[in-house]
Write an enzyme that holds these catalytic residues in place. Structure first.
Site, PDB file in Angstrom:
ATOM      1  N   ARG A 103      35.451  44.112  24.785  1.00 56.58           N
ATOM      2  CA  ARG A 103      34.265  43.395  25.240  1.00 56.58           C
ATOM      3  C   ARG A 103      33.194  44.410  25.635  1.00 56.58           C
ATOM      4  O   ARG A 103      33.467  45.322  26.414  1.00 56.58           O
ATOM      5  CB  ARG A 103      34.678  42.541  26.445  1.00 56.58           C
ATOM      6  CG  ARG A 103      33.638  41.626  26.940  1.00 56.58           C
ATOM      7  CD  ARG A 103      34.252  40.685  27.943  1.00 56.58           C
ATOM      8  NE  ARG A 103      34.206  41.201  29.302  1.00 56.58           N
ATOM      9  CZ  ARG A 103      34.161  40.424  30.376  1.00 56.58           C
ATOM     10  NH1 ARG A 103      34.187  39.110  30.240  1.00 56.58           N
ATOM     11  NH2 ARG A 103      34.125  40.938  31.585  1.00 56.58           N
ATOM     12  N   THR A 107      26.582  43.186  26.902  1.00 55.44           N
ATOM     13  CA  THR A 107      26.219  41.993  26.108  1.00 55.44           C
ATOM     14  C   THR A 107      27.311  40.918  26.151  1.00 55.44           C
ATOM     15  O   THR A 107      27.061  39.780  25.769  1.00 55.44           O
ATOM     16  CB  THR A 107      26.004  42.380  24.637  1.00 55.44           C
ATOM     17  OG1 THR A 107      27.261  42.838  24.098  1.00 55.44           O
ATOM     18  CG2 THR A 107      24.968  43.488  24.495  1.00 55.44           C
ATOM     19  N   ASP A 202      40.541  43.839  35.756  1.00 49.01           N
ATOM     20  CA  ASP A 202      40.607  44.188  34.327  1.00 49.01           C
ATOM     21  C   ASP A 202      42.074  44.369  33.937  1.00 49.01           C
ATOM     22  O   ASP A 202      42.735  45.320  34.354  1.00 49.01           O
ATOM     23  CB  ASP A 202      39.816  45.472  34.076  1.00 49.01           C
ATOM     24  CG  ASP A 202      39.705  45.769  32.585  1.00 49.01           C
ATOM     25  OD1 ASP A 202      38.577  45.849  32.081  1.00 49.01           O
ATOM     26  OD2 ASP A 202      40.769  45.897  31.918  1.00 49.01           O
ATOM     27  N   ASP A 205      43.062  47.753  32.295  1.00 48.66           N
ATOM     28  CA  ASP A 205      43.103  48.860  33.256  1.00 48.66           C
ATOM     29  C   ASP A 205      44.334  48.762  34.154  1.00 48.66           C
ATOM     30  O   ASP A 205      44.972  49.768  34.465  1.00 48.66           O
ATOM     31  CB  ASP A 205      41.850  48.843  34.138  1.00 48.66           C
ATOM     32  CG  ASP A 205      40.594  49.203  33.359  1.00 48.66           C
ATOM     33  OD1 ASP A 205      40.711  49.562  32.175  1.00 48.66           O
ATOM     34  OD2 ASP A 205      39.505  49.111  33.942  1.00 48.66           O
TER      35      ASP A 205
HETATM   36  O1  PRP Z   1      36.843  36.287  27.144  1.00 48.43           O
HETATM   37  P1  PRP Z   1      36.124  37.590  27.115  1.00 48.43           P
HETATM   38  O2  PRP Z   1      34.869  37.564  27.964  1.00 48.43           O
HETATM   39  O3  PRP Z   1      35.845  38.068  25.733  1.00 48.43           O
HETATM   40  O4  PRP Z   1      37.018  38.666  27.849  1.00 48.43           O
HETATM   41  C1  PRP Z   1      38.396  38.748  27.671  1.00 48.43           C
HETATM   42  C2  PRP Z   1      38.786  40.051  27.057  1.00 48.43           C
HETATM   43  O5  PRP Z   1      38.505  41.124  27.983  1.00 48.43           O
HETATM   44  C3  PRP Z   1      39.688  41.912  28.133  1.00 48.43           C
HETATM   45  O6  PRP Z   1      39.759  42.923  27.190  1.00 48.43           O
HETATM   46  P2  PRP Z   1      38.817  44.223  27.259  1.00 48.43           P
HETATM   47  O7  PRP Z   1      37.563  43.998  26.490  1.00 48.43           O
HETATM   48  O8  PRP Z   1      38.653  44.639  28.686  1.00 48.43           O
HETATM   49  O9  PRP Z   1      39.658  45.283  26.454  1.00 48.43           O
HETATM   50  P3  PRP Z   1      41.012  46.017  26.895  1.00 48.43           P
HETATM   51  O10 PRP Z   1      42.115  45.041  26.638  1.00 48.43           O
HETATM   52  O11 PRP Z   1      41.068  47.202  26.006  1.00 48.43           O
HETATM   53  O12 PRP Z   1      40.910  46.391  28.347  1.00 48.43           O
HETATM   54  C4  PRP Z   1      40.792  40.907  27.933  1.00 48.43           C
HETATM   55  O13 PRP Z   1      42.033  41.491  27.668  1.00 48.43           O
HETATM   56  C5  PRP Z   1      40.266  40.071  26.799  1.00 48.43           C
HETATM   57  O14 PRP Z   1      40.541  40.626  25.533  1.00 48.43           O
HETATM   58  O1  URA Z   2      38.435  39.026  34.564  1.00 44.52           O
HETATM   59  C1  URA Z   2      38.484  39.608  33.467  1.00 44.52           C
HETATM   60  C2  URA Z   2      37.540  39.371  32.446  1.00 44.52           C
HETATM   61  C3  URA Z   2      37.657  40.024  31.264  1.00 44.52           C
HETATM   62  N1  URA Z   2      38.661  40.911  31.092  1.00 44.52           N
HETATM   63  C4  URA Z   2      39.567  41.159  32.056  1.00 44.52           C
HETATM   64  O2  URA Z   2      40.473  41.969  31.866  1.00 44.52           O
HETATM   65  N2  URA Z   2      39.449  40.505  33.222  1.00 44.52           N
HETATM   66 MG    MG Z   3      39.849  45.688  29.676  1.00 45.11          MG
END
Ligand code: PRP
Ligand code: URA
Ligand code: MG
Length: 211
Positions: A103, A107, A202, A205
């Protein structure tokens, strides 16, 4: 789109420990694994089976086995990777595809950096894994990849969803396909940074450390 919220005291207990900011990565990973196993039981309620003859030490009877082609499980990297083993433990014959989406925190668009799926998913039952359904942009993009390849039977297994994201996925899916979302909890809302409240922060993380 069908939404199934797991209503089980063990799910609620494990999710509460997961949410706690003091829960460190090793415990967090273990809890995600355990939660997925519990959710997988619900998510696979309609997994396709075929009748088979079974010879027991006493008699011959009719049993069931998973139908072919086998289901495909797709973790959405990074955080969805923490859910893979819990899911394949229940579906050991499933094939595994991979989607990497991140994400853009400005944006809120979902940016794809990896896509390793079979070209043809016609007739395949697909299980998407991602702990967080926030704005819904990541899940919509992921479902779209599966539909473009012919899938029409998709189950997303998530730990926590925001009402806003559920609506976005619902609107995208319409009557294009049979899509089910199985979650451990639907939280209150998104905050100004589009994080789920109360959520767990997150997920990537907390599973793997901050990058
Ligand atoms: O519904 P959305 O607003 O699209 O957000 C959800 C997404 O955000 C997080 O991933 P992230 O982009 O943080 O990637 P990561 O798994 O590498 O931490 C989560 O694991 C989802 O994939
Ligand atoms: O709360 C949130 C939103 C997006 N992605 C995450 O990992 N946590
Ligand atoms: Mg993430």
């Amino acid at each position: 789109m069908r939404l199934h919220v797991a209503d089980h005291p063990l799910v609620a207990h494990k999710l509460s420990v997961l949410r706690d900011a003091d829960t460190a990565s090793p415990t967090f990973r273990q809890l995600v694994d355990e939660l997925v196993t519990l959710l997988a039981y619900e998510a696979t309620r309609h997994v396709r089976t075929r009748d088979v003859e079974v010879v027991t030490p006493v008699a011959t009877t009719t049993g069931v086995k998973l139908a072919n082609p086998s289901p495909i499980v797709v973790p959405i990297l990074r955080a969805g990777l923490g859910m893979l083993e819990g899911m394949t433990r229940l579906l050991p014959t499933a094939e595994v595809g991979f989607l990497g989406l991140q994400r853009d925190e400005e944006t809120l668009e979902a940016i794809t950096y990896a896509n390793r799926l079979p070209d043809d998913l016609t007739g395949r039952q697909c299980f998407l894994l991602d702990p967080m359904l926030a704005t819904g942009n990541t899940l919509v993009a992921s479902i779209d990849y599966l539909l473009q390849r012919g899938a029409r039977d998709v189950t997303a297994v998530c730990l926590i969803a925001a009402p806003e994201g559920i609506r976005v996925v619902e609107q995208f899916v319409g009557d294009r396909a049979d899509v089910q979302v199985v979650v451990a909890a639907v939280d209150e809302r998104l905050n100004e940074k589009a994080y789920i409240v109360p959520g767990l922060g997150d997920a990537g993380d907390r599973l793997y450390g901050i990058v």
